[in-house]
Design a protein around this motif. Structure first.
Motif, short mmCIF file in Angstrom:
data_model
loop_
_atom_site.label_atom_id
_atom_site.label_comp_id
_atom_site.label_asym_id
_atom_site.label_seq_id
_atom_site.Cartn_x
_atom_site.Cartn_y
_atom_site.Cartn_z
N ILE A 61 -88.44 83.87 38.49
CA ILE A 61 -87.79 82.63 38.90
C ILE A 61 -86.28 82.84 38.90
O ILE A 61 -85.71 83.34 37.94
CB ILE A 61 -88.15 81.46 37.96
CG1 ILE A 61 -89.66 81.25 37.90
CG2 ILE A 61 -87.48 80.17 38.43
CD1 ILE A 61 -90.09 80.13 36.97
N GLU A 62 -85.63 82.44 39.98
CA GLU A 62 -84.18 82.59 40.08
C GLU A 62 -83.48 81.69 39.06
O GLU A 62 -83.86 80.54 38.87
CB GLU A 62 -83.70 82.21 41.47
CG GLU A 62 -84.12 83.13 42.59
CD GLU A 62 -83.53 82.65 43.91
OE1 GLU A 62 -82.28 82.59 44.01
OE2 GLU A 62 -84.31 82.32 44.81
N ASP A 63 -82.45 82.22 38.44
CA ASP A 63 -81.68 81.42 37.49
C ASP A 63 -81.05 80.22 38.18
O ASP A 63 -80.93 79.14 37.58
CB ASP A 63 -80.59 82.28 36.84
CG ASP A 63 -79.82 81.50 35.79
OD1 ASP A 63 -80.41 81.17 34.75
OD2 ASP A 63 -78.63 81.19 36.02
N ARG A 64 -80.67 80.37 39.44
CA ARG A 64 -80.09 79.27 40.19
C ARG A 64 -81.05 78.09 40.27
O ARG A 64 -80.64 76.93 40.18
CB ARG A 64 -79.73 79.75 41.61
CG ARG A 64 -79.22 78.68 42.55
CD ARG A 64 -78.88 79.29 43.90
NE ARG A 64 -80.05 79.88 44.52
CZ ARG A 64 -80.93 79.20 45.26
NH1 ARG A 64 -80.75 77.91 45.46
NH2 ARG A 64 -81.95 79.82 45.81
N ARG A 65 -82.33 78.38 40.44
CA ARG A 65 -83.32 77.31 40.51
C ARG A 65 -83.58 76.71 39.12
O ARG A 65 -83.74 75.49 38.98
CB ARG A 65 -84.63 77.86 41.10
CG ARG A 65 -84.48 78.33 42.56
CD ARG A 65 -85.80 78.88 43.10
NE ARG A 65 -85.66 79.37 44.45
CZ ARG A 65 -85.75 78.61 45.54
NH1 ARG A 65 -85.97 77.31 45.42
NH2 ARG A 65 -85.61 79.15 46.74
N MET A 66 -83.62 77.57 38.12
CA MET A 66 -83.85 77.06 36.76
C MET A 66 -82.70 76.18 36.31
O MET A 66 -82.89 75.22 35.54
CB MET A 66 -84.01 78.23 35.79
CG MET A 66 -85.35 78.93 35.86
SD MET A 66 -86.79 77.85 35.53
CE MET A 66 -86.41 77.23 33.92
N ALA A 67 -81.49 76.48 36.79
CA ALA A 67 -80.32 75.70 36.38
C ALA A 67 -80.48 74.23 36.76
O ALA A 67 -79.99 73.34 36.05
CB ALA A 67 -79.07 76.28 37.01
N ILE A 68 -81.15 73.97 37.87
CA ILE A 68 -81.37 72.58 38.30
C ILE A 68 -82.17 71.83 37.25
O ILE A 68 -81.83 70.70 36.87
CB ILE A 68 -82.09 72.55 39.67
CG1 ILE A 68 -81.22 73.19 40.75
CG2 ILE A 68 -82.47 71.12 40.04
CD1 ILE A 68 -81.92 73.35 42.09
N TYR A 69 -83.25 72.46 36.77
CA TYR A 69 -84.10 71.81 35.77
C TYR A 69 -83.39 71.73 34.41
O TYR A 69 -83.51 70.73 33.70
CB TYR A 69 -85.41 72.58 35.63
CG TYR A 69 -86.27 72.51 36.87
CD1 TYR A 69 -87.05 71.39 37.12
CD2 TYR A 69 -86.28 73.54 37.80
CE1 TYR A 69 -87.85 71.29 38.26
CE2 TYR A 69 -87.07 73.47 38.94
CZ TYR A 69 -87.84 72.34 39.17
OH TYR A 69 -88.61 72.25 40.31
N ARG A 70 -82.65 72.81 34.06
CA ARG A 70 -81.92 72.79 32.79
C ARG A 70 -80.94 71.62 32.75
O ARG A 70 -80.89 70.86 31.78
CB ARG A 70 -81.15 74.10 32.61
CG ARG A 70 -81.98 75.30 32.25
CD ARG A 70 -81.10 76.42 31.70
NE ARG A 70 -80.01 76.79 32.59
CZ ARG A 70 -80.06 77.82 33.43
NH1 ARG A 70 -81.17 78.58 33.50
NH2 ARG A 70 -79.04 78.13 34.20
N ASP A 71 -80.15 71.50 33.81
CA ASP A 71 -79.13 70.45 33.84
C ASP A 71 -79.75 69.06 33.90
O ASP A 71 -79.27 68.12 33.25
CB ASP A 71 -78.20 70.65 35.03
CG ASP A 71 -77.36 71.92 34.91
OD1 ASP A 71 -77.27 72.46 33.79
OD2 ASP A 71 -76.80 72.36 35.93
N LEU A 72 -80.80 68.92 34.68
CA LEU A 72 -81.45 67.62 34.82
C LEU A 72 -82.01 67.15 33.48
O LEU A 72 -81.80 66.00 33.08
CB LEU A 72 -82.56 67.71 35.86
CG LEU A 72 -83.30 66.39 36.18
CD1 LEU A 72 -82.34 65.39 36.80
CD2 LEU A 72 -84.48 66.65 37.11
N MET A 73 -82.70 68.04 32.78
CA MET A 73 -83.31 67.68 31.50
C MET A 73 -82.24 67.35 30.46
O MET A 73 -82.30 66.29 29.81
CB MET A 73 -84.17 68.85 31.00
CG MET A 73 -84.84 68.60 29.67
SD MET A 73 -86.09 67.30 29.78
CE MET A 73 -86.67 67.27 28.09
#
Length: 249
Positions: free
Chosen positions: A28-40
């Protein structure tokens, strides 16, 4: 296939909870994970800051965010309901009270702030009561939406200009009235004891006068007459604030 999917879910959630110590799941790309990290984090941080506004302001944004990240990483919630996250955060703080020895009032302040949201969302039906009844002759009915609280620090006064280091006990009643507004009332220790006695003895059918008489025995003899006179005003105050609903029909 199911086991593999669950493993992926757990890795995904573990990283979101603790991104500093748990790596991004493989593939999984870190760029994509960042969306979920920031949202949560932003959603949780915003909710908790709103539920504990004074705690948030006094702690400062950087230390507060560290605390929220610790909560995400270490605490295991016992409820799935979003509105109960504040109670889980309070439990988290209480388990780490030693982190706040520089602010001895901190846990009580957090509890005081939690109470407003807890009462605002509490689902409770009000029992029948005669509001016009005699509070002395009848059995007073205490609202289930009235909480009798005692703190070691004056939590209702704490803010940027006042952060006590020595205990100063205070008694408060928090009540959600029929208009659904939550109100805080500062009361004396004797008034708090009277309210506790009214709650305790209601099941035994004690009248308001019986509770006053019992409490009067704990007061010094030369102050009993004055207490009896003041206590009747206290009962009326409780009724006016919705702390008492009236007397048992």
């Amino acid at each position: 296939m199911t086991a593999n999917f669950q493993t992926r879910q757990q890795a995904f959630a573990a990283h979101i909870r603790d991104p500093l110590n748990v790596p991004v799941p493989e593939g999984i790309e870190d760029r994509r994970m960042a969306i979920y990290r920031d949202l949560m984090f932003n959603n949780l941080n915003g909710f908790l800051a709103g539920a504990f506004p004074v705690c948030h302001r006094l702690m400062g944004e950087s230390r507060w965010q560290v605390l929220v990240r610790q909560f995400m990483a270490d605490h295991r919630c016992e409820t799935p309901y979003f509105l109960e996250i504040s109670q889980e955060f309070l439990s988290f703080l209480m388990a780490r009270a030693d982190q706040f020895i520089d602010r001895p009032y901190w846990i009580e302040l957090a509890h005081y702030e939690w109470v407003e949201l807890a009462l605002d969302t509490l689902d409770a039906s009000l029992p029948e009561a005669d509001r016009q009844g005699d509070l002395l002759a009848g059995v007073p009915v205490v609202s289930p939406l009235a909480w009798n609280l005692r703190y070691s620090f004056p939590v209702h006064r704490i803010g940027a200009e006042y952060q006590p280091t020595e205990p100063e006990p205070v008694c408060l009643v928090v009540c959600r009235g029929r208009d659904d507004r939550v109100q805080f009332s500062h009361i004396s220790l004797l008034s708090s004891q009277l309210l506790a006695l009214l709650q305790e003895k209601a099941a035994d059918g004690w009248s308001g006068q019986a509770c006053l008489d019992a409490l009067a025995q704990t007061v010094e003899a030369d102050a009993r007459a004055m207490w009896q006179s003041e206590a009747q005003s206290v009962l009326q105050f409780f009724l006016d604030r919705g702390i008492l609903l009236g007397v048992r029909p």
